[in-house]
Design an enzyme around this catalytic site. Structure first.
Site, PDB file in Angstrom:
ATOM      1  N   HIS A  63       0.283   8.252  -3.595  1.00 55.20           N
ATOM      2  CA  HIS A  63      -0.245   6.994  -3.045  1.00 55.20           C
ATOM      3  C   HIS A  63      -0.123   6.991  -1.521  1.00 55.20           C
ATOM      4  CE1 HIS A  63       0.091   4.645  -7.083  1.00 55.20           C
ATOM      5  NE2 HIS A  63      -0.995   5.384  -6.989  1.00 55.20           N
ATOM      6  N   ASP A  65       0.743   4.959   0.762  1.00 61.08           N
ATOM      7  CA  ASP A  65       1.937   4.466   1.476  1.00 61.08           C
ATOM      8  C   ASP A  65       3.083   5.487   1.442  1.00 61.08           C
ATOM      9  OD1 ASP A  65       2.044   3.791  -1.316  1.00 61.08           O
ATOM     10  OD2 ASP A  65       3.666   2.378  -0.936  1.00 61.08           O
ATOM     11  N   HIS A  66       2.881   6.623   0.757  1.00 60.77           N
ATOM     12  CA  HIS A  66       3.913   7.660   0.688  1.00 60.77           C
ATOM     13  C   HIS A  66       3.506   8.976   1.365  1.00 60.77           C
ATOM     14  CE1 HIS A  66       6.471   5.468  -2.296  1.00 60.77           C
ATOM     15  NE2 HIS A  66       5.335   4.798  -2.384  1.00 60.77           N
ATOM     16  N   HIS A 141       4.156   6.010 -13.350  1.00 61.57           N
ATOM     17  CA  HIS A 141       3.661   5.090 -12.322  1.00 61.57           C
ATOM     18  C   HIS A 141       2.149   5.220 -12.372  1.00 61.57           C
ATOM     19  CE1 HIS A 141       3.425   2.861  -8.629  1.00 61.57           C
ATOM     20  NE2 HIS A 141       3.072   3.872  -7.879  1.00 61.57           N
ATOM     21  N   ASP A 212       8.097   5.249  -6.632  1.00 61.02           N
ATOM     22  CA  ASP A 212       7.570   4.117  -7.373  1.00 61.02           C
ATOM     23  C   ASP A 212       7.668   4.426  -8.862  1.00 61.02           C
ATOM     24  OD1 ASP A 212       6.978   3.496  -4.824  1.00 61.02           O
ATOM     25  OD2 ASP A 212       4.808   3.296  -5.088  1.00 61.02           O
ATOM     26  N   HIS A 270      11.610   0.137  -1.043  1.00 61.52           N
ATOM     27  CA  HIS A 270      10.229  -0.190  -1.393  1.00 61.52           C
ATOM     28  C   HIS A 270      10.108  -1.692  -1.672  1.00 61.52           C
ATOM     29  CE1 HIS A 270       6.270   0.445  -3.430  1.00 61.52           C
ATOM     30  NE2 HIS A 270       6.214   1.530  -2.692  1.00 61.52           N
TER      31      HIS A 270
HETATM   32 ZN   LIG Z   1       2.776   4.129  -5.730  1.00 64.85          ZN
HETATM   33 ZN   LIG Z   2       4.557   2.870  -2.936  1.00 68.71          ZN
END
Ligand SMILES: [Zn+2]
Ligand SMILES: [Zn+2]
Length: 305
Positions: A63, A65-66, A141, A212, A270
């Site tokens: 993802h 944001d990572h 996830h 996550d 997170h």
């Molecule tokens: Zn994620």
């Molecule tokens: Zn995330």
């Protein structure tokens, strides 16, 4: 002992106080960057950690944001900073996306400024040094190939120096031989065996880092007896339905996992911008008192208790 330095602790988008997911796990001279959200390079500078020896990056999943920080990091390595090599470890889909970002957007036909390798990892031990291992395990996830990581020092038998002294074992290579499992002969002809001077096996220090996650039941066994568990807590229990829908955890779920797994310390990260840190902490501590919420630049030493 392991040390974990949090560089970014916000979920999905940064807040004024929190950057996006990234943390450095250190053990002796080894350093691993776990995830690399947008802005990570500035956090590395701000923290004083520096880029030196930061040659291994582990991704929990793909993802944005990572992973977006890898683009900026590579750009900086092309002009300003030097690094001997870069190894990126992760699941197939995370690596595919990172490959597109690095080769399609940042490098665009140029060679990377350092030897760059990407390693697809499957569950199991994928990194081993003299006294510790790093193991990957599956995490549920949104999207495939999400991974959690276990950093664990190897079990060892402590050297009982007092007994060695009594037996007349000299200081020097004899003691090292005993520690590595070899018997030694003393000057007077007696033999000393490793069992004579080594205590019972002691398990190693265990640090579990999960990115996550939408479920806890299928990662419980991997978190068992950890000295510290680092895991997301994107939602509060009042929005448990939404957490489920987006495949994230509530602070309460994370705390229940920590309790069930018998971990020593729970470190939550997170965090959503929607909540106050204090509410997240309260919800977790009501279930598992040894909970803390990580802030950017917080550092924790993880030792076998
Ligand atoms: Zn994620
Ligand atoms: Zn995330």
């Amino acid at each position: 002992m392991f040390e974990i330095l949090f560089l970014g602790t916000s979920a999905s988008a940064p807040s004024a106080r929190r950057g996006l997911s990234a943390a450095i796990v250190k053990h002796d001279e080894y350093r691993f960057l776990v995830d690399c959200g947008e802005g990570t390079q500035r956090q590395i500078l701000k923290s004083g950690a520096g880029f030196k020896r930061l040659t291994r990056i582990l991704l929990t999943h793909g993802h944005l944001d990572h992973i977006l920080g890898l683009g900026g990091l590579m750009s900086t390595f092309m002009r300003w900073e030097a690094i001997d090599e870069l190894e990126i470890f992760g699941g197939r889909s995370a690596l595919d996306r990172v490959h597109d970002l690095l080769y399609g957007v940042v490098l665009r036909g140029n060679q990377p400024p350092m030897p760059l390798s990407m390693h697809e990892i499957k569950p199991g031990i994928f990194f081993e040094a003299d006294d510790f291992t790093v193991t990957a395990f599956r995490v549920t996830h949104k999207g495939p190939d999400c991974l959690g990581y276990i950093f664990e020092t190897k079990a060892r038998r402590p050297f009982m120096a007092e007994i060695a002294d009594e037996l007349g074992v000299p200081f020097g290579p004899e003691r090292r031989d005993l520690v590595t499992g070899k018997s030694i002969a003393l000057a007077d002809g007696r033999t000393v065996k490793p069992d004579d001077v080594l205590g019972p096996w002691q398990s190693g220090t265990k640090l579990v880092v999960v990115g996550d996650a939408g479920r806890t039941d299928n990662i419980l066994e991997h978190c068992q007896d950890a000295d510290a568990l680092v895991i997301e807590s994107t939602y509060l229990d009042e929005e448990a339905e939404m957490a489920k829908q987006f495949s994230h955890l509530t602070a309460k779920q994370a705390a229940e996992l920590a309790k069930e797994a018998g971990v020593k310390k729970l470190i939550l990260t997170h965090l959503s911008r929607r909540y106050r840190e204090r509410d997240v902490l309260e919800e977790a501590q009501a279930v598992f008192p040894e909970s803390v919420v990580a802030r950017d630049f917080d550092s924790f030493q993880i030792k076998r208790s």
